[in-house]
Structure formats: structure tokens, C-alpha cells
Design a protein around this motif. Structure first.
Motif, mmCIF file in Angstrom:
data_model
loop_
_atom_site.group_PDB
_atom_site.id
_atom_site.type_symbol
_atom_site.label_atom_id
_atom_site.label_comp_id
_atom_site.label_asym_id
_atom_site.label_seq_id
_atom_site.Cartn_x
_atom_site.Cartn_y
_atom_site.Cartn_z
ATOM 1 N N VAL A 1 125.476 41.780 26.607
ATOM 2 C CA VAL A 1 126.885 41.435 26.777
ATOM 3 C C VAL A 1 127.690 42.673 27.162
ATOM 4 C CG1 VAL A 1 128.942 40.556 25.620
ATOM 5 C CG2 VAL A 1 126.732 39.494 25.188
ATOM 6 N N GLY A 2 128.512 42.532 28.176
ATOM 7 C CA GLY A 2 129.349 43.633 28.638
ATOM 8 C C GLY A 2 128.750 44.417 29.782
ATOM 9 N N GLU A 3 127.450 44.284 30.009
ATOM 10 C CA GLU A 3 126.826 45.012 31.107
ATOM 11 C C GLU A 3 127.135 44.335 32.439
ATOM 12 O OE1 GLU A 3 122.891 46.863 28.823
ATOM 13 O OE2 GLU A 3 122.679 45.180 30.222
ATOM 14 N N LEU A 4 127.049 45.120 33.504
ATOM 15 C CA LEU A 4 127.244 44.602 34.846
ATOM 16 C C LEU A 4 125.908 44.119 35.387
ATOM 17 C CD1 LEU A 4 129.258 44.166 37.183
ATOM 18 C CD2 LEU A 4 128.579 46.422 38.046
ATOM 19 N N SER A 5 125.860 42.868 35.829
ATOM 20 C CA SER A 5 124.634 42.291 36.376
ATOM 21 C C SER A 5 124.688 42.348 37.893
ATOM 22 C CB SER A 5 124.480 40.836 35.910
ATOM 23 O OG SER A 5 123.353 40.239 36.531
ATOM 24 N N PRO A 6 123.883 43.211 38.526
ATOM 25 C CA PRO A 6 123.895 43.278 39.999
ATOM 26 C C PRO A 6 123.331 42.007 40.615
ATOM 27 C CG PRO A 6 122.896 45.237 39.000
ATOM 28 C CD PRO A 6 123.001 44.202 37.930
#
Length: 320
Positions: free
Chosen positions: A214-219
Motif C-alpha cells: 500500500v502506498g507504492e507506485l505500481s508501474p
């Protein structure tokens, strides 16, 4: 007694030499594989929620991860505004002029027609007077010109009235409808991108990996969850080509799974493919001949193996 012991010892030695001279029992070791599906997003977004854990059993269509994309929401708002504007233009083209505008055009035409009738009457009177020699040719020509001009103005006013009464041209309505369809297509495109912010599993199975936090950027295109289908497993063996006849297409054989307390299972070959040159095992002859290539063989269990998991070793011994 010593004679019997000596004979037994001699027989044991002879049996040992005979056993040592026998070719080794064929031995193959492979491992179980299973169908894995990597689930990745089509749009770059930030991970909002993760709904699954590793080892969890899920069904096809289960929600795995929710993504948050402000850019997608902004594009959707823009597309909806463009759709509303295009729809307004289409409605305007379909309805044509307002009743008040049509009424004004009709009154303008009637006024112009009255002026034209008056100018025609005046021209006829002046022409009669000219024939009697009571007015000059100049006056007659002016009256004729005024009559013609008034008639032209009445015709122009009638055209304006007809235009207002008939509404927009067919081409204008078609163009407005096309703009509406274009705006609807843009909305559908953005809605499709918005749907991709909810990642769902395309297959049933077990969650093998959860890489999302949660909170991470998913490319875009990077897997965040891996789902493995334990109902679709197979055995992978690397077999030298001189042993390949033991694993012909459709051939069945028995393998043992050490991880399952040595339980045995029957497999059936369904795939063969040669491995690259770097996987060559050895030359069959030192001076001439050919190099023995290695083939990858896939075999599917004839019946489901309870407890089998990807990565478990399978041992195949003896002739097939």
C-alpha cells in the motif's frame, strides 16, 4: 565345512563382479511445474488497497489489488464535459431555430413582400403615366429599379424564413452526431482505464506472490500478484536424446515424489523440445560421430496428485 564357506565366498565375489559389470539403472530427476499467471496493471497508479495474501485460495474474478489514479479521474471528467458539449450541439442541430426566431424571420419576409408589392404597384403606375407622357423616362427607370430591388429583398427574406423553418442542414446534424459518438468513445476509453485500477484474477488458484504494498507506485505492466493454478501441473525432465525413446509422445511412466513420503504417480508425456546448444551433454564418440543433445520433456499426471506443489522433485528410475 570350509569347502562350503569357500564356495559361498567365491559365489559372492563372482556375483559382485557380475553386478558391477551391469549397466547402471536409468535414473532421471525432474521437478513439478504449474501454470502461473502474473497480474499487472495497464496504467501506472499508486496502490490503494491489497485484498489478498500469499497462500490464499481465490476464484476467477476475485479482487486482488485496488489502484488509485488521479490522472484517470481527471481524464474522465474532461471526457464527460466534452460529451455534454457535443450532445448540446447535436440537440441544437436537431431542433433547429427557436420558434421566436422562426416567427421573426416570417414577419421580416412578410414586411419585405409587402414592400415589394407596393414597389410593383408604383412601377405600374409610373409606367402608365410615362406612356401618357406625364413623367420622364428617368422617373420610370427609378420606379422599375425600386420594384426589382424590393422583389429581390422579399426573395431573400423568404429564403431566410425557409432556412429558419427547416432547421439545420443534414450535414450539420451528421457532424454533430459524429462529435457525440466521438465523445462517447473517449469516455469509454477512460472508463476502461478506470476499470483497470481494480486488478482482478483471470483464473482460479492460489496466491503465490504478493509484491504490492500500500502506498507504492505500481508501474505499467509490472506484476503485483502471481496466481498459480495447482490443478494444472506437469513434470519437467531434461533427457539426453539417446534416452528419449523412453519418453516418447503419449508414453506413460511412473515417478516417485520424495517430498510426499515417496508416493508414486503415473505421468503421460505431452511435450518434447530440444534445448539450446549450451545444454549438450557429451560427445558419443571421441573421434567422430555427433554430440548427444538434451531435450526438455513435459509429462502431465494421469490423475491429480494430492499435495503436489511446484518445485517438488520427481524421480524416475528403471526402464520405462
Amino acid at each position: 565345512m570350509l569347502l562350503l564357506v569357500g564356495a559361498a565366498l567365491l559365489a559372492f565375489v563372482i556375483w559382485g563382479f557380475w553386478r558391477a559389470a551391469q549397466p547402471p539403472v536409468p535414473y532421471f530427476q525432474g521437478q513439478m511445474e504449474a501454470r502461473e499467471t502474473d497480474v499487472a496493471g495497464k496504467v501506472p497508479a499508486r496502490i490503494a488497497q491489497v485484498h489478498v495474501k500469499e497462500g490464499q485460495q481465490i476464484e476467477a474474478g476475485a479482487l486482488l489489488v485496488e489502484l488509485d489514479s488521479p490522472e484517470v479521474r481527471a481524464k474522465l471528467a474532461q471526457a464527460e464535459a466534452a460529451r455534454d458539449a457535443a450532445q448540446a450541439q447535436a440537440d441544437k442541430a436537431a431542433r433547429g431555430a427557436r420558434p421566436e426566431e422562426v416567427q421573426m424571420a416570417r414577419l421580416a419576409w412578410q414586411r419585405a413582400q409587402a414592400a415589394a408589392d407596393l414597389a410593383e404597384t408604383s412601377w405600374k403606375r409610373v409606367q402608365s403615366l410615362y406612356a401618357q407622357g406625364l413623367v420622364s423616362a428617368q422617373k420610370r427607370d427609378e420606379a422599375q429599379t425600386n420594384a426589382r430591388a424590393a422583389t429581390a429583398q422579399a426573395q431573400a427574406a423568404r429564403a431566410q424564413y425557409d432556412l429558419a423553418a427547416s432547421g439545420a442542414r443534414t450535414e450539420d446534424r451528421s457532424a454533430a452526431d459524429a462529435q457525440t459518438r466521438r465523445a462517447a468513445g473517449a469516455i469509454a476509453e477512460v472508463q476502461a482505464a478506470q476499470a483497470e485500477t481494480q486488478l482482478r484474477s483471470p483464473v482460479s488458484g492460489e496466491v503465490a506472490k504478493v509484491l504490492a504494498r500500500v502506498g507504492e507506485l505500481s508501474p505499467q505492466g509490472v506484476a503485483v500478484v502471481t496466481v498459480v493454478d495447482l490443478q494444472d501441473q506437469w513434470l519437467v525432465l531434461n533427457v539426453r536424446e539417446d534416452d528419449l525413446p523412453r519418453f516418447a509422445m503419449g508414453q506413460r511412466f511412473t515417478g516417485r515424489l520424495p517430498a510426499l513420503a515417496g508416493r508414486t504417480a503415473e505421468f503421460e508425456v505431452f511435450y518434447q523440445a530440444v534445448l539450446p546448444d549450451f545444454a549438450t551433454w557429451r560427445a558419443t564418440r571421441g573421434s567422430q560421430g555427433f554430440d548427444a543433445r538434451t531435450f526438455e520433456v513435459h509429462a502431465r499426471p494421469v490423475a491429480p496428485i494430492e499435495g503436489a506443489r511446484p518445485g517438488m522433485s520427481v524421480v524416475v528410475e528403471g526402464a520405462v
